[in-house]
Design an enzyme around this catalytic site. Sequence first.
Site, mmCIF file in Angstrom:
data_model
loop_
_atom_site.group_PDB
_atom_site.id
_atom_site.type_symbol
_atom_site.label_atom_id
_atom_site.label_comp_id
_atom_site.label_asym_id
_atom_site.label_seq_id
_atom_site.Cartn_x
_atom_site.Cartn_y
_atom_site.Cartn_z
ATOM 1 N N SER B 185 8.413 -10.111 -12.818
ATOM 2 C CA SER B 185 8.884 -11.381 -12.252
ATOM 3 C C SER B 185 7.776 -12.360 -11.916
ATOM 4 O O SER B 185 8.017 -13.563 -11.845
ATOM 5 C CB SER B 185 9.719 -11.109 -11.008
ATOM 6 O OG SER B 185 8.942 -10.445 -10.038
ATOM 7 N N HIS B 213 14.954 -9.426 -15.237
ATOM 8 C CA HIS B 213 14.529 -10.696 -15.840
ATOM 9 C C HIS B 213 14.646 -10.677 -17.364
ATOM 10 O O HIS B 213 14.403 -11.700 -18.009
ATOM 11 C CB HIS B 213 13.087 -11.022 -15.439
ATOM 12 C CG HIS B 213 12.962 -11.409 -13.998
ATOM 13 N ND1 HIS B 213 13.066 -12.708 -13.544
ATOM 14 C CD2 HIS B 213 12.774 -10.645 -12.895
ATOM 15 C CE1 HIS B 213 12.938 -12.732 -12.239
ATOM 16 N NE2 HIS B 213 12.752 -11.489 -11.818
ATOM 17 N N LYS B 244 20.518 -13.710 -12.483
ATOM 18 C CA LYS B 244 19.576 -14.491 -13.293
ATOM 19 C C LYS B 244 20.304 -14.997 -14.541
ATOM 20 O O LYS B 244 20.999 -15.987 -14.444
ATOM 21 C CB LYS B 244 18.335 -13.653 -13.567
ATOM 22 C CG LYS B 244 17.625 -13.364 -12.232
ATOM 23 C CD LYS B 244 16.419 -12.552 -12.309
ATOM 24 C CE LYS B 244 15.696 -12.543 -10.966
ATOM 25 N NZ LYS B 244 16.464 -11.990 -9.831
#
Lengths: 81, 393
Positions: B185, B213, B244
Site C-alpha cells: 500500500s 490493493h 478499494k
Amino acid sequence: MKADKVVLEKIVEILQPHVSGGVEITPAMDIESDLAIDSLKSMEILANLEDAFDLSIPINVLSEVRTVEDLAIQVQKLIEA
Amino acid sequence: MGLFDKFKNISTSIAVLEDKCSAFFHIVVEDLLSSTEAVIDGRKVILAGTNNYLGLPLRQECIKAACDAIQREGTGTTGSRMANGTYSSHIEFEKDLSDFFGRSTTIVFTTGYSANLAMLSTLVGPRDTVLLDADCHASIYDGCRLGGVQVFRFHHNDVEDLEKRLKRLKSQDGEVLIVVEGLYSMLGDRAPLADIVALKEKYHAYLLVDEAHSLGVLGEKGRGLAEEAGVEAEVDFIVGTFSKSLGSVGGFCTSNHEELEIIRYASRPYVFTASSSPANIAAAKAALSIIRSEPQLRVRLWENATALYGRLKDMGFKVGPEPSPIIPVRCDRIEEAFRIWNGLLENGVYVNMVLPPATPDGTALLRCSLSAAHSRQQVEKIAQAFGAVQSPV
C-alpha cells in the site's frame, strides 16, 4: 534473572548506531523514552539481533521489553531455550 | 499522572504539524463532484489519493443495487453473522467470490481490517509461527497480536531473508504461515510471489496473500497478483477488501481449504461484530460483476498509472520501485513533504501524505493513487502540479 555480559555488550553495540547525540547506553535505560527508539525501529533492531545471534526472535518479545537489560534477558532466554 | 498523559508525544507531534501544515488535519470532502474531483476547503481539486482504482463507487449499477437493497432489507442488519445478521445476500456474495476466485470456500467479513484481524487471530495460534513481510498492513500485525502467534518479520520483498528465517525455524513445533501482500500500500510494489511460493513448498508452510490493493488491478481477470504470477493453486488463503476497487465496505477470505468454514465459529472478529449492511454487500456484488465484464477498466487504470509514473520519474522525483497505480514520491525531509503537499493542494491536486513512523523506511511519502476514472487531461494536470511545486535544481 540477570543478563549475560557478552549478550548485553552485543546488544549495546547494535543499538548504538540508532541512538543520536552520543548517548552512552546503560542497561537500565528505557529503549523508547531514553533512547528515542520507536516501535518500528525496535522491530528492525530485532532483525539485526536475529542475524547477530543466528537466532529466531519473535517480535512478540517486545511486549516484555522496556529497558536494554530486558531485551538482553529475552535474547538470553531464547539462546538458552 | 492522568489517563491521557501517555499521548504527550503524539500531542507534541500534532502541534508541530498544525503549525507547519495545518491543512493536513482539515481535509474534508465538502462536495464530491465525480470519482476524481471534489471540493475541499472551498476549492475544486483532482483526487489522486483515494484508492478508488476503478471508479466504481459512483457507477449507476452499484448505486442502484445499493438503493434497492436498502429498500428491500433496510439500512443495517443489527446483528452478527452468527446470530440474525446473515442474509441471503451475504451467502450469495460469498458464492460469487468463490466462483470468481475459483475456490471452494469464502467468508465475508464486515471490513477488510476485520478480515485480516479474524484470519490472523484464529487460523494460527501460540504454537504456530507467522513469517510476514515487514511492510505488511497494520491489520495483519494486529491480528497476529490478538491471537498470540509467534511472529517473525522478513525484510520487505527479500526472498533470501525469508529463507534464512525459515531455515532457523526448522526445529520449531506447530505450523508456519507466510503472509505477504499483492501490491504494497505504501510503495506500490508487488511481492515476488513465484519465489515465495517456491519457499512455501520447500519448507511445507502455508501462504496467505492479502490482495487488498491488487483485486481488480492485477491479473487478466482481475483476481490479483496470484493470478498474474500464475500461482493461484499454491496460495492457500486470499484475503481482500471491498473498500478499494469494489468501492464499498467489507472484506473476505477465500480458500480451497474447505475447513475454512470452521473459522466462522472460532473467530472473535467474525462473531462479535455486526454483519455488513445490505447496501454494502449489494454494491460490492455489482462492482464485482463490473470487474468481470469490463477488463478495459484495468487497461485504462494501468495507462494512467504508467503515464504519471513516467512523468514524475522524468521530472526527477523519487518515485516507487516500479510503475503501479500506487505511486509514492519520497521526500528525505518532512518539511519538503509539507511544502510539496501544500503546493499540490494549492494547485488543485489532493494526494496522501504519509509521515514516519507509518512509512516503510522512515522517509516522508506523498502517495498518489490513480484511477481508471481519471481522464488523460487530469493525469497531465496532476503531473503539471508536481512540476509547479518542484524545487529548483
